[in-house]
Design an enzyme around this catalytic site. Structure first.
Site, PDB file in Angstrom:
ATOM      1  N   ARG A  37      19.616  30.457  25.306  1.00 33.57           N
ATOM      2  CA  ARG A  37      21.062  30.582  25.472  1.00 33.57           C
ATOM      3  C   ARG A  37      21.487  30.641  26.935  1.00 33.57           C
ATOM      4  O   ARG A  37      22.593  31.055  27.249  1.00 33.57           O
ATOM      5  CB  ARG A  37      21.582  31.818  24.732  1.00 33.57           C
ATOM      6  CG  ARG A  37      21.315  31.719  23.239  1.00 33.57           C
ATOM      7  CD  ARG A  37      21.923  32.854  22.452  1.00 33.57           C
ATOM      8  NE  ARG A  37      21.336  32.913  21.124  1.00 33.57           N
ATOM      9  CZ  ARG A  37      21.702  32.126  20.096  1.00 33.57           C
ATOM     10  NH1 ARG A  37      22.663  31.251  20.252  1.00 33.57           N
ATOM     11  NH2 ARG A  37      21.100  32.241  18.933  1.00 33.57           N
ATOM     12  N   HIS A  69      11.499  24.038  20.171  1.00 30.39           N
ATOM     13  CA  HIS A  69      12.918  23.778  19.909  1.00 30.39           C
ATOM     14  C   HIS A  69      13.676  23.889  21.226  1.00 30.39           C
ATOM     15  O   HIS A  69      13.538  24.873  21.940  1.00 30.39           O
ATOM     16  CB  HIS A  69      13.429  24.818  18.901  1.00 30.39           C
ATOM     17  CG  HIS A  69      14.731  24.463  18.262  1.00 30.39           C
ATOM     18  ND1 HIS A  69      15.865  24.210  18.990  1.00 30.39           N
ATOM     19  CD2 HIS A  69      15.084  24.308  16.954  1.00 30.39           C
ATOM     20  CE1 HIS A  69      16.867  23.921  18.154  1.00 30.39           C
ATOM     21  NE2 HIS A  69      16.416  23.966  16.912  1.00 30.39           N
ATOM     22  N   TYR A  72      20.145  25.839  22.774  1.00 31.34           N
ATOM     23  CA  TYR A  72      21.374  25.543  22.026  1.00 31.34           C
ATOM     24  C   TYR A  72      22.537  25.074  22.897  1.00 31.34           C
ATOM     25  O   TYR A  72      23.544  24.609  22.383  1.00 31.34           O
ATOM     26  CB  TYR A  72      21.799  26.787  21.233  1.00 31.34           C
ATOM     27  CG  TYR A  72      20.824  27.145  20.138  1.00 31.34           C
ATOM     28  CD1 TYR A  72      20.463  26.206  19.176  1.00 31.34           C
ATOM     29  CD2 TYR A  72      20.248  28.416  20.065  1.00 31.34           C
ATOM     30  CE1 TYR A  72      19.566  26.522  18.160  1.00 31.34           C
ATOM     31  CE2 TYR A  72      19.349  28.742  19.058  1.00 31.34           C
ATOM     32  CZ  TYR A  72      19.020  27.788  18.105  1.00 31.34           C
ATOM     33  OH  TYR A  72      18.134  28.099  17.114  1.00 31.34           O
ATOM     34  N   HIS A 109      19.020  19.223  18.774  1.00 32.21           N
ATOM     35  CA  HIS A 109      20.185  18.867  17.964  1.00 32.21           C
ATOM     36  C   HIS A 109      20.929  17.723  18.660  1.00 32.21           C
ATOM     37  O   HIS A 109      21.092  17.761  19.880  1.00 32.21           O
ATOM     38  CB  HIS A 109      21.122  20.070  17.805  1.00 32.21           C
ATOM     39  CG  HIS A 109      20.506  21.235  17.089  1.00 32.21           C
ATOM     40  ND1 HIS A 109      21.210  22.362  16.769  1.00 32.21           N
ATOM     41  CD2 HIS A 109      19.247  21.444  16.627  1.00 32.21           C
ATOM     42  CE1 HIS A 109      20.425  23.219  16.137  1.00 32.21           C
ATOM     43  NE2 HIS A 109      19.221  22.692  16.042  1.00 32.21           N
ATOM     44  N   GLU A 144      17.101  16.639  15.241  1.00 30.70           N
ATOM     45  CA  GLU A 144      17.217  17.444  14.018  1.00 30.70           C
ATOM     46  C   GLU A 144      18.510  17.109  13.281  1.00 30.70           C
ATOM     47  O   GLU A 144      19.580  17.052  13.887  1.00 30.70           O
ATOM     48  CB  GLU A 144      17.178  18.930  14.386  1.00 30.70           C
ATOM     49  CG  GLU A 144      17.267  19.838  13.160  1.00 30.70           C
ATOM     50  CD  GLU A 144      17.094  21.319  13.507  1.00 30.70           C
ATOM     51  OE1 GLU A 144      16.762  21.646  14.663  1.00 30.70           O
ATOM     52  OE2 GLU A 144      17.303  22.138  12.591  1.00 30.70           O
ATOM     53  N   ASP A 178      15.848  19.587   8.454  1.00 29.98           N
ATOM     54  CA  ASP A 178      16.039  20.997   8.161  1.00 29.98           C
ATOM     55  C   ASP A 178      16.661  21.082   6.763  1.00 29.98           C
ATOM     56  O   ASP A 178      17.740  20.526   6.528  1.00 29.98           O
ATOM     57  CB  ASP A 178      16.956  21.606   9.234  1.00 29.98           C
ATOM     58  CG  ASP A 178      17.174  23.095   9.057  1.00 29.98           C
ATOM     59  OD1 ASP A 178      17.501  23.515   7.930  1.00 29.98           O
ATOM     60  OD2 ASP A 178      17.049  23.838  10.051  1.00 29.98           O
ATOM     61  N   HIS A 181      20.161  22.554   6.537  1.00 27.26           N
ATOM     62  CA  HIS A 181      21.166  21.626   7.073  1.00 27.26           C
ATOM     63  C   HIS A 181      21.408  20.471   6.097  1.00 27.26           C
ATOM     64  O   HIS A 181      22.547  20.027   5.920  1.00 27.26           O
ATOM     65  CB  HIS A 181      20.732  21.073   8.434  1.00 27.26           C
ATOM     66  CG  HIS A 181      20.511  22.132   9.477  1.00 27.26           C
ATOM     67  ND1 HIS A 181      20.025  21.856  10.736  1.00 27.26           N
ATOM     68  CD2 HIS A 181      20.716  23.485   9.442  1.00 27.26           C
ATOM     69  CE1 HIS A 181      19.935  22.989  11.440  1.00 27.26           C
ATOM     70  NE2 HIS A 181      20.346  23.982  10.671  1.00 27.26           N
ATOM     71  N   HIS A 213      12.057  21.723   9.020  1.00 28.85           N
ATOM     72  CA  HIS A 213      12.407  23.142   9.083  1.00 28.85           C
ATOM     73  C   HIS A 213      12.681  23.568   7.647  1.00 28.85           C
ATOM     74  O   HIS A 213      13.608  23.057   7.019  1.00 28.85           O
ATOM     75  CB  HIS A 213      13.661  23.355   9.943  1.00 28.85           C
ATOM     76  CG  HIS A 213      13.427  23.117  11.410  1.00 28.85           C
ATOM     77  ND1 HIS A 213      14.453  23.035  12.319  1.00 28.85           N
ATOM     78  CD2 HIS A 213      12.280  22.977  12.123  1.00 28.85           C
ATOM     79  CE1 HIS A 213      13.946  22.843  13.530  1.00 28.85           C
ATOM     80  NE2 HIS A 213      12.632  22.791  13.441  1.00 28.85           N
ATOM     81  N   ASP A 226      25.901  26.231   8.264  1.00 23.60           N
ATOM     82  CA  ASP A 226      24.506  26.382   8.607  1.00 23.60           C
ATOM     83  C   ASP A 226      24.162  27.870   8.647  1.00 23.60           C
ATOM     84  O   ASP A 226      24.336  28.518   9.665  1.00 23.60           O
ATOM     85  CB  ASP A 226      24.301  25.726   9.993  1.00 23.60           C
ATOM     86  CG  ASP A 226      22.918  25.927  10.549  1.00 23.60           C
ATOM     87  OD1 ASP A 226      22.031  26.407   9.804  1.00 23.60           O
ATOM     88  OD2 ASP A 226      22.703  25.631  11.745  1.00 23.60           O
ATOM     89  N   HIS A 228      20.970  30.192   7.430  1.00 19.97           N
ATOM     90  CA  HIS A 228      19.638  30.211   6.827  1.00 19.97           C
ATOM     91  C   HIS A 228      19.405  31.463   5.983  1.00 19.97           C
ATOM     92  O   HIS A 228      19.946  32.521   6.274  1.00 19.97           O
ATOM     93  CB  HIS A 228      18.561  30.148   7.915  1.00 19.97           C
ATOM     94  CG  HIS A 228      18.601  28.887   8.725  1.00 19.97           C
ATOM     95  ND1 HIS A 228      17.723  28.631   9.751  1.00 19.97           N
ATOM     96  CD2 HIS A 228      19.419  27.807   8.658  1.00 19.97           C
ATOM     97  CE1 HIS A 228      18.001  27.443  10.276  1.00 19.97           C
ATOM     98  NE2 HIS A 228      19.017  26.938   9.639  1.00 19.97           N
ATOM     99  N   GLU A 258      12.439  28.910   9.707  1.00 16.96           N
ATOM    100  CA  GLU A 258      13.439  29.540  10.581  1.00 16.96           C
ATOM    101  C   GLU A 258      14.216  30.529   9.730  1.00 16.96           C
ATOM    102  O   GLU A 258      15.443  30.621   9.805  1.00 16.96           O
ATOM    103  CB  GLU A 258      14.380  28.492  11.169  1.00 16.96           C
ATOM    104  CG  GLU A 258      13.668  27.462  12.022  1.00 16.96           C
ATOM    105  CD  GLU A 258      14.601  26.343  12.475  1.00 16.96           C
ATOM    106  OE1 GLU A 258      14.548  25.987  13.663  1.00 16.96           O
ATOM    107  OE2 GLU A 258      15.386  25.839  11.641  1.00 16.96           O
TER     108      GLU A 258
HETATM  109 ZN   LIG Z   1      17.579  23.598  15.167  1.00 15.25          ZN
HETATM  110 ZN   LIG Z   2      16.413  23.937  12.064  1.00 13.64          ZN
END
Ligand SMILES: [Zn+2]
Ligand SMILES: [Zn+2]
Length: 278
Positions: A37, A69, A72, A109, A144, A178, A181, A213, A226, A228, A258
């Site tokens: 982040r 990964h 973000y 992403h 992804e 994923d 997703h 994922h 989204d 999880h 995840e």
């Molecule tokens: Zn991701």
């Molecule tokens: Zn993912």
């Protein structure tokens, strides 16, 4: 055997990630190679890099079953010049870290187009992927799929296909699917996990699936959200995951959990590993 494990923490040092994965009985894993982040992070220390390499080799992990990964903040589809350059620099840094760690693929992403047309966003994403691949020899990129909230691109196979079509270095690009997703985007992996995978394979071919994922979902089919959930506790349900891990096509790719409850990871790994082996 399948290669499955959670997205483990690299808190303290990236070299701790393989140790954390092994403790859970994971046969593959994901990690962040920097703070996910923040725009700026210190460079990887030489000691951390060599300890990481030693740990994965001592613990018997193959680099191809480790799927880092990217952070973000990166938006490869951004229409804003400044944001786009910042994203490129961070993406480049992520890719460079992956190669330094002697891994192969970075998961990222595709981003959000924010304004204007989705087609322009797709174009910008393709261009940025090529720029990074041109700068980082040996790197592969796994785009992804997304749940498709707002202007986020990559929720439909058609869009993933359009991104790939605009990329020159096609042989170095594939996808991570994923499951949460997929479900959010309207692909019914609960009712027909085989059908969803088959439609991916018939469009792209097996070699384009670079990872998965495996996440259950707190939010309904086609919600474009989204959120999880632990395997079996969400709206997708356990059966779909048992079906997926039995597929021949997932044996040679990293399968990453995840899922939100770390205390369930060991059990999730065990059950899916056991199912795949039967
Ligand atoms: Zn991701
Ligand atoms: Zn993912």
């Amino acid at each position: 055997m399948i290669h499955i494990g959670p997205h483990v923490s690299s808190q303290g040092s990236v070299s701790f990630a393989p140790l954390r994965a092994k403790e859970l009985g994971a046969t593959g894993f994901a990690l962040f190679t920097k703070n996910q982040r923040q725009w700026k992070s210190p460079e990887l220390k030489e000691d951390d890099v060599s300890d990481f390499k030693k740990n994965i080799s001592d613990l018997g992990y193959e680099p191809r079953f480790i799927l880092p990964h990217a952070g973000y903040l990166i938006n490869p589809a951004s229409p804003d010049k400044e944001m786009s350059e910042k994203s490129f620099n961070l993406f480049l840094d992520e890719g460079t870290r992956v190669i330094r760690l002697e891994l192969e693929t970075i998961n990222i992403h595709p981003g959000a187009y924010k304004e204007g047309s989705v087609e322009d966003g797709i174009k910008r994403c393709s261009i940025m992927v090529d720029r990074v691949l041109d700068e980082v020899p040996g790197l592969k990129i796994a785009l992804e799929n997304t749940a498709g909230a707002g202007t986020i691109i990559g929720s439909r196979f058609e869009e993933l296909d359009a991104i790939l079509s605009g990329i020159r270095n096609k042989d170095r690009v594939g996808f991570t699917l994923d499951t949460a997703h997929l479900f959010g985007a309207g692909y019914d992996v609960k009712e027909d996990p085989d059908g969803v995978l088959d439609s991916f394979f018939s469009r792209f071919g097996e070699e384009k699936l670079l990872g998965m994922h495996l996440n259950d979902s707190k939010v309904p089919l086609s919600s474009n959200k989204d959120r999880h959930e632990s395997i079996g506790l969400g709206l997708i349900g356990k059966e779909a995951f048992l079906t997926i891990v039995r597929r021949r096509e997932v044996r040679n790719i990293p399968l990453i959990l995840e899922t939100p409850d770390e205390s369930r990871w060991k059990e999730e790994i065990n059950e899916l590993l056991g199912t795949a082996e039967r």
